[in-house]
Design an enzyme around this catalytic site. Structure first.
Site, PDB file in Angstrom:
ATOM      1  N   ASP A 190       0.851  -1.344  -0.191  1.00 16.52           N
ATOM      2  CA  ASP A 190      -0.100  -0.257  -0.217  1.00 16.52           C
ATOM      3  C   ASP A 190       0.954   1.185   0.047  1.00 16.52           C
ATOM      4  O   ASP A 190       1.832   1.083   0.574  1.00 16.52           O
ATOM      5  CB  ASP A 190      -0.942   0.237   1.220  1.00 16.52           C
ATOM      6  CG  ASP A 190      -0.125  -0.028   2.503  1.00 16.52           C
ATOM      7  OD1 ASP A 190       0.684  -0.769   2.620  1.00 16.52           O
ATOM      8  OD2 ASP A 190      -0.563   0.586   3.411  1.00 16.52           O
ATOM      9  N   GLU A 215       0.102  -0.775   5.858  1.00 20.27           N
ATOM     10  CA  GLU A 215       1.335  -0.552   6.917  1.00 20.27           C
ATOM     11  C   GLU A 215       0.997   1.167   6.963  1.00 20.27           C
ATOM     12  O   GLU A 215       1.208   1.577   8.050  1.00 20.27           O
ATOM     13  CB  GLU A 215       2.394  -0.688   6.106  1.00 20.27           C
ATOM     14  CG  GLU A 215       3.891  -0.586   7.223  1.00 20.27           C
ATOM     15  CD  GLU A 215       4.385   0.913   7.169  1.00 20.27           C
ATOM     16  OE1 GLU A 215       5.152   0.998   8.254  1.00 20.27           O
ATOM     17  OE2 GLU A 215       3.785   1.716   6.247  1.00 20.27           O
TER      18      GLU A 215
HETATM   19 ZN    ZN Z   1       6.590   2.324   4.084  1.00 23.79          ZN
END
Ligand code: ZN
Length: 380
Positions: free
Chosen positions: A71, A137
């Protein structure tokens, strides 16, 4: 147009998938196809709305795991970008431009290419190679690496060494690796007073006046000295709110939000007790709502840190600097398995910015560094 290296071709392919957190947009599918062809056993782990996967190739330990996220953070206003963020263009100065170029699709491409080459050159390598990849994340990070680590822990999965592809370098690729991170402990402090008219202060209790000396003492407090690996623990107030908006009203309540970035010299409980002791000393009527977002972790010099430093030296001629600076990363979750964790990735100068970019040739260098690390740790 010159042909791209395998690393750059894959990096561009990943950047062109607009995987704004927590969406994956097929990045993991692409990675898993390559890993399956290289002999990895795949285990997709979709948890709630988050795509993750675990992949493993080889026998028993030692296990070297590559970890990272597909992501990316949102682009911000598109008209501000010089080249559109999901076009993955290499400009005339040799920079690969696009959202995720540095954080961290470039690293993901380097890992895949390095591993493909390594297993082709050393099909009977020692131990095992693994991948732990998430698409959350940059977001809340609850159903990403943290959740995958819990599953791995529950079934006793062995994980000796982990390289996280976060962009760790400052000006030249490999000049810095992260061998730990500070902990992050947040808190909302509520100080209660008694609302009243400013002209009748004896009938009220002003929480601003009551809290100010205590906040000053907290801000001036020396929490610890840090150590060889960590700077001293820092305390910062990020928000301070009180007041009704009217100029003639003493407010009834004050709220302050603060955060500790703490070293391994302090503990969560110790910091909490010391804050309470200071507030008690000032006789405040208060409430503390704590939120721990990450414990500190540290990887001491050992096989992984030495292996990574040696490969950086071999490939670039540079001596790398281990550091624990910067924000938190998913390394904090993986380290709870007793794993040695090092973050090693490209230059982080433009991460999360408009016009994120990375020197394209640095990604080829990074591939060599990952490859050489595999050789140092797992070649027969
Ligand atoms: Zn990163």
């Amino acid at each position: 147009m010159t042909t791209l290296s395998p690393t750059l071709e894959l990096a561009c392919d990943l950047i062109r998938r607009p995987s704004v957190t927590p969406v994956d947009e097929g990045c993991q599918e692409l990675m898993m196809r390559r890993l399956a062809a290289a002999g990895f056993a795949l285990e997709p782990m979709r948890i709630e709305e988050v795509d993750n996967f675990w992949a493993r190739r080889g026998g028993d330990g030692p296990v070297l795991c590559f970890a990272g996220h597909t992501d990316v953070v949102p682009t911000g206003p598109l008209q501000s970008w010089q080249h559109q963020p999901f076009d993955a263009l290499i400009d005339e100065t040799g920079m690969l431009c696009g959202r995720g170029a540095a954080d961290m699709k470039g690293s993901l491409a380097s890992m895949i290419i390095a591993v493909e080459r390594f297993v082709a050159d050393h099909p009977k390598h020692k131990g095992a190679i693994a991948f732990l990849i998430t698409s959350d994340e940059e977001g809340p990070a609850q159903h990403g690496t943290k959740a995958v680590v819990e599953r791995l822990r529950a079934r006793g999965e062995r994980l000796d060494w982990c390289i996280v592809g976060e962009p760790s370098s400052t000006t030249l690729v490999g000049d810095m690796v992260k061998n730990g991170r500070r902990g992050s402990l947040g808190c909302t402090l509520t100080v209660r007073g008694k609302q009243g008219h400013v002209a009748y202060p004896h009938l009220a209790r002003n929480p601003i006046h009551l809290a100010a000396p205590a906040l000053a003492e907290l801000a001036a407090e020396h929490w610890d000295n840090g150590n060889a690996y960590f700077p001293p623990t820092s305390f910062q107030v990020s928000n301070l709110n009180a007041g009704t908006g009217a100029t003639n009203v003493i407010p009834g309540e004050l709220k302050a939000v603060f955060n500790f970035r703490f070293s391994t010299e302090s503990t969560v409980e110790g910091l909490q007790q010391r804050v309470a002791a200071i507030l008690d000393k000032h006789g405040l009527d208060y409430r503390l709502d704590w939120a721990l977002s990450g414990l500190p972790f540290l990887t001491q010099p050992g096989e992984l840190l030495d292996g990574v430093a040696a490969s950086i030296r071999t490939v670039t001629g540079r001596e790398t600097t281990p550091s624990t600076s910067g924000g938190t990363s998913d390394g904090r979750f993986i380290a709870t398995l007793g794993t040695q964790v090092v973050e090693l990735g490209p230059v982080n100068a433009t991460i999360h910015q408009i016009d994120e970019r990375v020197l394209a040739s640095d990604l080829d260098v990074l591939t060599e560094i990952y490859y050489q690390t595999l050789v140092n740790l797992l070649a027969c």
